[in-house]
Design a protein around this motif. Sequence first.
Motif, PDB file in Angstrom:
ATOM      1  N   ILE A 285      -0.934  13.357   8.533  1.00  0.00           N
ATOM      2  CA  ILE A 285      -1.109  12.162   7.710  1.00  0.00           C
ATOM      3  C   ILE A 285       0.006  11.159   7.977  1.00  0.00           C
ATOM      4  O   ILE A 285      -0.228   9.950   8.092  1.00  0.00           O
ATOM      5  N   ILE A 286       1.232  11.654   8.094  1.00  0.00           N
ATOM      6  CA  ILE A 286       2.358  10.763   8.372  1.00  0.00           C
ATOM      7  C   ILE A 286       2.185  10.089   9.733  1.00  0.00           C
ATOM      8  O   ILE A 286       2.436   8.881   9.896  1.00  0.00           O
ATOM      9  N   VAL A 287       1.735  10.853  10.736  1.00  0.00           N
ATOM     10  CA  VAL A 287       1.478  10.267  12.053  1.00  0.00           C
ATOM     11  C   VAL A 287       0.387   9.199  11.955  1.00  0.00           C
ATOM     12  O   VAL A 287       0.508   8.101  12.513  1.00  0.00           O
ATOM     13  N   ALA A 288      -0.686   9.509  11.226  1.00  0.00           N
ATOM     14  CA  ALA A 288      -1.795   8.563  11.089  1.00  0.00           C
ATOM     15  C   ALA A 288      -1.355   7.291  10.375  1.00  0.00           C
ATOM     16  O   ALA A 288      -1.834   6.197  10.684  1.00  0.00           O
ATOM     17  N   MET A 289      -0.463   7.410   9.403  1.00  0.00           N
ATOM     18  CA  MET A 289       0.026   6.232   8.695  1.00  0.00           C
ATOM     19  C   MET A 289       0.769   5.280   9.618  1.00  0.00           C
ATOM     20  O   MET A 289       0.695   4.058   9.473  1.00  0.00           O
ATOM     21  N   ALA A 290       1.488   5.846  10.600  1.00  0.00           N
ATOM     22  CA  ALA A 290       2.281   5.007  11.495  1.00  0.00           C
ATOM     23  C   ALA A 290       1.433   4.303  12.543  1.00  0.00           C
ATOM     24  O   ALA A 290       1.821   3.235  13.046  1.00  0.00           O
TER      25      ALA A 290
ATOM     26  N   ALA B   6      -5.808  10.969   9.889  1.00  0.00           N
ATOM     27  CA  ALA B   6      -5.471  11.071   8.464  1.00  0.00           C
ATOM     28  C   ALA B   6      -6.472  11.948   7.727  1.00  0.00           C
ATOM     29  O   ALA B   6      -6.090  12.768   6.882  1.00  0.00           O
ATOM     30  N   PHE B   7      -7.747  11.787   8.034  1.00  0.00           N
ATOM     31  CA  PHE B   7      -8.767  12.563   7.336  1.00  0.00           C
ATOM     32  C   PHE B   7      -8.647  14.048   7.684  1.00  0.00           C
ATOM     33  O   PHE B   7      -8.760  14.914   6.819  1.00  0.00           O
TER      34      PHE B   7
ATOM     35  N   TYR C  83      -3.735   7.233   2.710  1.00  0.00           N
ATOM     36  CA  TYR C  83      -3.673   8.696   2.695  1.00  0.00           C
ATOM     37  C   TYR C  83      -2.274   9.222   2.358  1.00  0.00           C
ATOM     38  O   TYR C  83      -2.091  10.425   2.180  1.00  0.00           O
ATOM     39  N   LEU C  84      -1.286   8.333   2.271  1.00  0.00           N
ATOM     40  CA  LEU C  84       0.046   8.762   1.844  1.00  0.00           C
ATOM     41  C   LEU C  84      -0.011   9.441   0.480  1.00  0.00           C
ATOM     42  O   LEU C  84       0.807  10.312   0.168  1.00  0.00           O
TER      43      LEU C  84
ATOM     44  N   ILE D 266       0.830  -1.207   0.000  1.00  0.00           N
ATOM     45  CA  ILE D 266       0.000   0.000   0.000  1.00  0.00           C
ATOM     46  C   ILE D 266       0.863   1.256   0.000  1.00  0.00           C
ATOM     47  O   ILE D 266       0.494   2.271  -0.597  1.00  0.00           O
ATOM     48  N   VAL D 267       2.034   1.214   0.632  1.00  0.00           N
ATOM     49  CA  VAL D 267       2.930   2.375   0.615  1.00  0.00           C
ATOM     50  C   VAL D 267       3.429   2.637  -0.808  1.00  0.00           C
ATOM     51  O   VAL D 267       3.416   3.780  -1.294  1.00  0.00           O
TER      52      VAL D 267
END
Length: 332
Positions: A320-325, A172-173, A291-292, A50-51
């Motif tokens: 968004i980066i925080v939410a991805m992690a 992320a949103f 969301y990346l 996904i990334v």
Amino acid sequence: MTVSLGAPSRVVSSHSALLRPTSSRTAPPGGPVLPDPPAPTSRQLGIVAIVLSATAMGAAGLFGRKATPDGAVLGEALTLGRMVVGAAGMLVLIALSRRLGHLRRTRLSWSVVGGGVLLGLSLATYLSATVLTDLSRAVVLHYLGPVVATVLARILLKESIRRLDALSIGTAFTGMLLAAGFVGDNRAGGEHETLGTVLGVASGIFYGAALLCYRYRTDMSSDARCFWNFVFGAVAAGAMVLATRPDMSGMTAGHWIWAGGFFVVCGLFALGLLVVAGKHLRAAELSGLSYLEVVVALLIGMMAFGESVTLLAAAGAGLIIVAMALPMFARR
């Protein structure tokens, strides 16, 4: 064509880790095939997929702008090419791996057909929405999709939405709203604002439904799933082309080169890996990591087109980066 969601058969392949299917649980008669929770190795594969997919999808704006002559609207046509090249590429890979017999024996189901059709409709309506309304609004409405997928997965697949999952999606949103300039932007909409908004909402709903479809039929190998996903996506995009009849007479050799790159990078590569990720991740994990694409698009706009990035947009990208992690810290 057999349209069924009966108990899947296990398919074992030694060609690649990308082709290894996951096991499934069979629901009561008449119910859907419910996927088992991803194994640790399977989950790691899904995260990588996904990334890479979201990164390639984020480059769609670069390829799309370079492939489109001034004043033209070719969103539906580019989407059709994206799907056709993806289907042809997957067919070549399947033939080279001597798996054409497996492809012929693979039974289809409504989730396979629906996943391709819904994705084709989503990408076509999204590109049309970007022409009719502000780009920031179109992006926001398109990314209703992961939220829709998570909610539907909770209702239909009984997937749990952990507190960390909900925090990841919400963060992320929120970050996406800021990064796209949807918050604090008082610009007036264009004359086709209403139609653009409707198409943007439709794009988000189609995208969410497509993501949900990838959680069904996890018995099907990724190469077969990708091929049929592209085929039925091409059918949907082709219908849009027939309806809109875009003018492609202004395309030069340079435009076609960029279009070819768009078809391969944002089609075969990005959408193929999206199917792989959908097999190996829960809907909440897939939603947060997808969301990346917004961050990648923001960086490309800044570096390639000199677009300014406001403080709010930079803060949104950070969120968004925080939410991805966050999904990576979830208990397996």
